[in-house]
Design an enzyme around this catalytic site. Structure first.
Site, PDB file in Angstrom:
ATOM      1  N   THR A 144      -6.873   4.183   2.927  1.00 35.53           N
ATOM      2  CA  THR A 144      -5.842   4.890   2.173  1.00 35.53           C
ATOM      3  C   THR A 144      -5.228   5.995   3.019  1.00 35.53           C
ATOM      4  OG1 THR A 144      -7.108   4.517   0.166  1.00 35.53           O
ATOM      5  CG2 THR A 144      -5.389   6.182   0.057  1.00 35.53           C
ATOM      6  N   HIS A 145      -3.920   6.114   2.974  1.00 40.41           N
ATOM      7  CA  HIS A 145      -3.255   7.209   3.675  1.00 40.41           C
ATOM      8  C   HIS A 145      -1.847   7.392   3.133  1.00 40.41           C
ATOM      9  CE1 HIS A 145      -2.424   3.537   5.998  1.00 40.41           C
ATOM     10  NE2 HIS A 145      -1.311   4.116   6.433  1.00 40.41           N
ATOM     11  N   VAL A 146      -1.329   8.597   3.343  1.00 34.95           N
ATOM     12  CA  VAL A 146       0.020   8.938   2.926  1.00 34.95           C
ATOM     13  C   VAL A 146       0.810   9.316   4.172  1.00 34.95           C
ATOM     14  CG1 VAL A 146       1.430  10.568   1.605  1.00 34.95           C
ATOM     15  CG2 VAL A 146      -0.732   9.721   0.646  1.00 34.95           C
TER      16      VAL A 146
END
Length: 147
Positions: free
Chosen positions: A98-100
């Site tokens: 998960t990453h933004v």
């Protein structure tokens, strides 16, 4: 997870241009940024995508993304910013952690538009009846999941 590059960065076992870190997240510049200042905000706990992350970690991640987005805005003064989290290969996710992405934007930058020139999907995508059906399905699922 030893095979996850973002876990390796979070554990300081792989190099990165770190711009922020705390107990829950680490933020760094990607090796191939879309624009100057493109920053990744990554939870320290491994989850393959946004749908697998525990709620508490998601709240910490998104709160950090907002705070770091403000820092990018203050430091670079972009005309705008895309905040993107891709989940799954069909959404162009290339690292299964998960990453933004915080992507500062300027008129005429190399990133270009991110939306299609017409409504996505089939030819009925803009039809009110079609949209009403999609809205009902999402509302029913939201009621079951948040109920």
């Amino acid at each position: 997870m030893a095979e996850c590059v973002f876990c390796e960065i979070a554990a300081h076992r792989a190099p990165a241009r770190i711009v922020h870190e705390d107990a829950g997240v680490i933020a760094f510049l990607p090796l191939r940024p879309a624009t100057d200042g493109h920053t990744l905000v990554v939870p320290r706990t491994h989850a393959p995508d946004l749908w697998a992350i525990p709620d508490e970690d998601a709240q910490r991640l998104l709160g950090a993304a907002v705070r770091l987005g403000r820092a990018v805005r203050e430091a670079l003064r972009p005309a705008g910013m895309n905040v993107i989290s891709s989940a799954g290969a069909a959404a162009t996710q290339t690292v299964p952690h998960t990453h933004v992405h915080l992507v500062p934007r300027w008129p005429g930058d190399a990133m270009g538009p991110i939306w299609p020139s017409r409504a996505a999907g089939d030819e009925g995508a803009g039809d009110p009846g079609h949209l009403d059906g999609i809205a009902r399905r999402i509302a029913a699922a939201a009621a079951r999941l948040t109920g």
